[in-house]
Scaffold this active site. Structure first.
Site, PDB file in Angstrom:
ATOM      1  N   GLU A 151       0.880  -1.161   0.000  1.00 51.56           N
ATOM      2  CA  GLU A 151       0.000   0.000   0.000  1.00 51.56           C
ATOM      3  C   GLU A 151       0.914   1.205   0.000  1.00 51.56           C
ATOM      4  O   GLU A 151       1.498   1.555   1.029  1.00 51.56           O
ATOM      5  CB  GLU A 151      -0.930  -0.025   1.223  1.00 51.56           C
ATOM      6  CG  GLU A 151      -2.161   0.843   1.052  1.00 51.56           C
ATOM      7  CD  GLU A 151      -1.892   2.305   1.313  1.00 51.56           C
ATOM      8  OE1 GLU A 151      -1.674   3.042   0.307  1.00 51.56           O
ATOM      9  OE2 GLU A 151      -1.878   2.721   2.466  1.00 51.56           O
ATOM     10  N   CYS A 198      -1.490   9.352   2.141  1.00 53.48           N
ATOM     11  CA  CYS A 198      -1.365   8.933   0.751  1.00 53.48           C
ATOM     12  C   CYS A 198      -2.595   9.290  -0.066  1.00 53.48           C
ATOM     13  O   CYS A 198      -2.548   9.221  -1.302  1.00 53.48           O
ATOM     14  CB  CYS A 198      -1.071   7.437   0.670  1.00 53.48           C
ATOM     15  SG  CYS A 198      -2.207   6.421   1.607  1.00 53.48           S
TER      16      CYS A 198
END
Length: 585
Positions: free
Chosen positions: A353, A391
């Site tokens: 991720e 993110c």
């Protein structure tokens, strides 16, 4: 000196400008304030001194270059982790999350967890506040013996964990969920202290972590498998297939600094629910939240070896990643490190991720004053929450050209209203970056964009670890603030010519984590879902939205695999089919 006119408040320090700016009718309007704070120069602790100040017109109150919010705060602090040699010895007990360990200098160090048991070590390192550099805690560092013991215990526990009844897994996860909620204020304060995350967002992270473990408990009870009739063809008469998922093996979970509790939860909860032992390696700047989580796990009935929390040095990680006894590596963090892990262990199951440069598209139909104000406030908040260190923080904003002037004014106004300051103050919206190097990098990227013709609509200044929330426009498409992940409080605002152009601009990225589309049109929503090369499309909101039970992950440079408890459980397991013959259906 900067003074916003309120009694008892003045800012110290001129900050560092990233470039010359223009105002271009983007002021927040008379009486709009963007922050409050306390002077670091008047005998008051610098822990309350970062603020974003504007004058009454909403333009920059600073002298020199730069327009918009200005960060005013303490001198650049001594941040980060410092390693200190420590004498070994038995722990005297007490002191900090996870208990203390004795050190040669008499300072109590937080112990780590090996196979569910606390341990101390001869070496320790310091964790310091990104905001003011104060010492938050001292953490014992595992050595090679500790890591080997954790590995041996995980391998030994693997068949035991895989055979654990669902009610035992669920009971342990429910216990942790309740304990997180019960100790929420304490944990939130710890998150703020070690990461610099504003307390409001730390509390939200605590609530999400509690929810993540609750979802783990629910998924553990549902982890049953699928039944398929095989008599759909004559050769399958009297046969039925049961397909269940079983753990691949012990998991190495590597987590970043920006969500020091919930991203650990997203490694631990799915592993326990799926029956896989896990070794957690927290970020070296923010290990304390993970170590406190160890306290809560230690109060459960999970078998020895089911979990360990190991704040090992980064230079020891290549050997741990390569160890064949850990067939699964689940990593959340930078693309550079994540893809290096994948390249180093191509035969392992690697879940990544990674980063993104999340985009928002405001479509032409999202045009009323209420619509634009709502979109602007969401964009401003989620470009700057956690100082942009997420993110899925909003980084690129594309607006239909027919709305661009109005949207620009609303977005800049909303950014100017954000409050900077001490992250421990519940009124603070924007805190510091994780360290001075991160703030300097953001400043350099903004300066590069300005040197190449970009306009700073607000922000663009740095003070120590703090960077003022910044809005840029007219940025070249190949500039770093467009192409890369800024991981700072910076958004790039540009007009687009219709839906086709807008969707193409969103897709013009090497990343593909999530995107947001502000529209009321159902056809536009379905087209965006079909067209955008991302892991998630959020309609009517920013790409920063995440529910912890939904699949979460990206494509292209944003990673491999999915988080979200049930999705992660699938990633940590493999299907195994059992066919029963001679069954009358």
């Amino acid at each position: 000196m900067i003074d916003d006119g309120r009694p008892g408040w003045s800012g110290a320090g001129a900050g560092t400008s990233a470039g010359t700016a223009t105002n271009a009718a983007t002021s927040a309007g008379p009486g709009t304030s963007a922050g409050s704070g306390t002077s670091a120069s008047a005998g008051v602790s610098p822990a309350t001194s970062v603020s974003i100040a504007t004058d009454a017109s909403g333009t920059s109150a600073s002298a020199g270059t730069g327009t918009g919010p200005r960060i005013v705060g303490p001198p650049a602090p001594a941040t980060g982790i410092r390693v200190a040699a420590r004498a070994s010895g038995p722990a005297p007990g007490g002191g900090g999350s996870g208990g203390g360990s004795g050190g040669g200098d008499g300072v109590s160090a937080t112990r780590f967890w090996v196979a569910g048991q606390r341990r101390s070590a001869a070496e320790a390192f310091e964790v310091r506040s990104p905001f003011d550099g104060r010492l938050v805690g001292t953490v014992a560092r595992p050595d090679d013996v500790d890591v080997e013991d954790a590995l041996v215990a995980a391998v030994r526990a693997a068949p035991v964990c895989a055979a654990l009844p669902a009610h035992v897994r669920a009971g342990a996860l429910s216990s942790v969920s309740r304990a997180i909620a019960r100790r929420g204020d304490e944990i939130a304060s710890l998150i703020t202290s070690e990461s610099g995350k504003p307390l409001t967002w730390a509390r939200a992270e605590v609530a999400r972590a509690s929810s993540t473990f609750r979802w783990g408990a629910e998924e553990a009870r549902r982890f049953a498998g699928d039944l398929d009739r095989l008599d759909t063809d004559p050769t399958g008469e009297g046969r039925i297939a049961l397909t269940r998922r079983f753990p691949i093996g012990p998991v190495l979970g590597i987590t970043p600094f920006n969500f020091p509790l919930n991203l650990v939860a997203h490694k631990v909860a799915p592993a326990i629910a799926a029956g896989a032992p896990i070794l957690v390696k927290p970020a070296p700047r923010t290990p304390l939240s993970a170590l406190l989580l160890g306290e809560l796990l230690a109060d459960t009935d999970l078998p020895e070896g089911a979990w360990s929390v190991l704040p090992v040095a980064d230079d020891r990680m290549p050997a741990l990643v390569a160890d064949p006894r850990l067939p699964v590596v689940s990593f959340t963090g930078s693309g550079q490190v994540g893809w290096a892990i994948r390249d180093a262990v191509p035969r392992k199951h690697v879940v990544l991720e990674l980063g993104g440069n999340a985009a928002v598209l405001i479509a032409a139909d999202y045009s009323s004053p209420v619509d634009l104000r709502h979109a602007a406030r969401r964009i401003a908040l989620f470009s700057n929450y956690q100082a942009g260190q997420s993110c899925v923080a909003v980084q690129r904003v594309f607006v239909d050209r027919s709305l661009f002037g109005r949207a620009r004014k609303e977005i800049v106004t909303a950014v100017l209203e954000l409050r900077g300051g001490d992250p421990a103050d519940p009124a603070t919206d924007v805190g510091p970056l994780i360290d001075t190097a991160a703030a300097e990098r953001v400043a350099a990227w903004v300066a590069e964009a300005v040197a190449r013709g970009a306009t700073v609509l607000c922000g663009g200044t740095r003070q120590g670890t703090a960077f003022a929330p910044t809005v840029l426009t007219g940025v070249p498409r190949d500039a770093a603030v467009v192409r890369e992940e800024v991981f700072g409080p910076v958004l790039v605002l540009e007009p687009v010519d219709g839906l086709d152009d807008g969707l193409a601009r969103v897709n013009d990225s090497s990343y593909g984590l999530q995107a947001g589309v502000f529209t009321h049109d159902l056809a536009t929503a379905f087209r965006a879902h079909r067209t955008l090369a991302v892991g998630g499309v959020i309609i009517g909101d920013v790409p920063s939205y995440r529910a912890d039970q939904m699949p979460y992950g990206g494509v292209k440079g944003s990673g491999l695999g999915r988080e979200g408890v049930s999705s992660a459980m699938a990633d940590l397991t493999v299907e195994r089919v059992m066919v029963l013959a001679g069954v009358e259906l």
